[in-house]
Design an enzyme around this catalytic site. Structure first.
Site, PDB file in Angstrom:
ATOM      1  N   LYS A  54       0.850  -1.202   0.000  1.00 32.01           N
ATOM      2  CA  LYS A  54       0.000   0.000   0.000  1.00 32.01           C
ATOM      3  C   LYS A  54       0.878   1.242   0.000  1.00 32.01           C
ATOM      4  O   LYS A  54       0.653   2.190  -0.751  1.00 32.01           O
ATOM      5  CB  LYS A  54      -0.913   0.006   1.235  1.00 32.01           C
ATOM      6  N   GLN A  98      -5.173  -1.315   9.531  1.00 27.63           N
ATOM      7  CA  GLN A  98      -5.079  -2.679   8.993  1.00 27.63           C
ATOM      8  C   GLN A  98      -5.706  -3.684   9.966  1.00 27.63           C
ATOM      9  O   GLN A  98      -5.408  -3.678  11.166  1.00 27.63           O
ATOM     10  CB  GLN A  98      -3.598  -3.024   8.737  1.00 27.63           C
ATOM     11  N   ASP A 121     -11.661   2.717   3.761  1.00 30.39           N
ATOM     12  CA  ASP A 121     -12.079   1.309   3.742  1.00 30.39           C
ATOM     13  C   ASP A 121     -13.594   1.181   3.599  1.00 30.39           C
ATOM     14  O   ASP A 121     -14.093   0.102   3.271  1.00 30.39           O
ATOM     15  CB  ASP A 121     -11.692   0.640   5.073  1.00 30.39           C
TER      16      ASP A 121
HETATM   17  N1  GUN Z   1      -7.073  -6.682   6.173  1.00 29.24           N
HETATM   18  C1  GUN Z   1      -7.279  -7.441   5.070  1.00 29.24           C
HETATM   19  N2  GUN Z   1      -7.944  -6.732   4.134  1.00 29.24           N
HETATM   20  C2  GUN Z   1      -8.160  -5.511   4.656  1.00 29.24           C
HETATM   21  C3  GUN Z   1      -8.783  -4.333   4.153  1.00 29.24           C
HETATM   22  O1  GUN Z   1      -9.307  -4.265   3.034  1.00 29.24           O
HETATM   23  N3  GUN Z   1      -8.787  -3.271   4.986  1.00 29.24           N
HETATM   24  C4  GUN Z   1      -8.242  -3.314   6.229  1.00 29.24           C
HETATM   25  N4  GUN Z   1      -8.312  -2.219   6.983  1.00 29.24           N
HETATM   26  N5  GUN Z   1      -7.651  -4.386   6.724  1.00 29.24           N
HETATM   27  C5  GUN Z   1      -7.617  -5.485   5.940  1.00 29.24           C
END
Ligand code: GUN
Length: 298
Positions: A54, A98, A121
């Site tokens: 990311k 996350q 998100d």
């Molecule tokens: N962990 C796995 N996929 C995601 C996601 O799309 N967003 C977040 N915040 N954590 C994750």
């Protein structure tokens, strides 16, 4: 007939190019550099990989990336304080915490603390409520990317029969809402659905996001249907030399499904590589809304 393979990597790369173009316009015309803050707690190896990717992609698109790494002993209060700080920071337009978080931290409380306008998100209840009522909120990245791929492939989805296998807050439920907003006739199925084969057999669109390896059998797929496999399951396989190796497989029995579907996403290389691109897109959307300007063309 074998299905067309939907190349999620190419789709994601194309989306990222569009985002980079938007960022260049925002910088030049408005002096606005979108900023994404990613918070990671602990050392979960899969999460570490996601967060690194990311960070890299955010910078490559010309945006600011702020990474906050916290020890897994951090208190919920300290994490909430960091979220409050990021909510108030004008350089931060998107916040992603996350998941999963360590057990001693209440995930819902943390998601609730994120300012809905910065919730890239789309997990905050305000955003899920806006999605359910046709409002303009932030939409979760994976389902949003899936709907983009479906529309890219099929054009209008109006009137099509769609099944979403899986009912998570992150993928299944928002996916069903998005398909409904596109005027599909939507069934939400899950691991307890009794007549899953029958439901899948009548569906023009199958989105599998249930987290059960190959739960959706290939010969259930209607001729010509479009199949989006969100599942990423790590399976141990014999390596043919007396050892074991890890392999990634989806929620759909791919080898058989390709003989029935019109188009299908592979695992890996389908939905996964596209999700980060949508996160960047959401960050641009959030930055523009916060600045009160129209989103530039991609
Ligand atoms: N962990 C796995 N996929 C995601 C996601 O799309 N967003 C977040 N915040 N954590 C994750």
């Amino acid at each position: 007939m074998t299905a067309d393979v939907i190349d999620g990597k190419a789709f994601g790369e194309n989306l990222k190019l569009g985002v980079a173009k938007q960022v260049a316009v925002l910088k030049e015309k408005y002096g606005l550099t979108p900023g994404l803050a990613v918070v990671i707690v602990g050392e979960d190896p899969a999460s570490q990989v996601y967060v690194r990717n990311k960070n890299k992609s955010t910078k490559a698109a010309g945006m600011n990336s702020y990474e906050h790494r916290l020890d897994d002993t951090v208190t919920e209060q300290a994490l909430l304080s960091l979220v409050t700080e990021l909510n108030e920071d004008p350089a931060v337009h998107g916040i992603l915490v996350q998941l999963p978080l360590p057990k001693h931290i209440n995930e819902a409380a943390v998601i609730d603390a994120i300012a809905p306008a910065k919730d890239v998100d789309g997990f905050h209840v305000i955003n899920s409520g806006l999605l359910a009522t046709g409002g303009k909120g932030m939409v979760p990245c994976t389902p949003l990317g899936c709907i983009m791929m479906l529309k890219d492939r099929l054009g209008s989805l109006s009137g099509l029969d769609a099944v979403v296998v899986g009912r998570s807050n992150i993928v299944g439920k928002p996916m069903a809402q998005l398909l409904l907003n596109e005027s599909c006739t939507v069934t939400i199925a899950h691991s307890r659905t009794r007549n899953l084969a029958e439901v899948v057999k009548r569906s023009d669109i199958v989105v599998a996001a249930v987290g059960v390896p190959e739960l959706v059998k290939g010969d259930w797929i209607k001729k010509g249907a479009t199949v989006i496999d969100v599942g990423i399951n790590r399976i141990e396989k014999d390596d043919g030399q007396g050892g074991k190796k890890m392999r990634l497989i989806g929620d759909v029995e791919y080898d058989k499904a390709v003989q029935h579907a019109g188009a299908i996403t592979p695992v890996p290389g389908g939905v996964g590589p596209m999700t980060i691109a949508v996160l960047l897109k959401n960050t641009v959307t959030a930055a523009c809304r916060q600045a009160g300007i129209d989103e530039p063309e991609a």
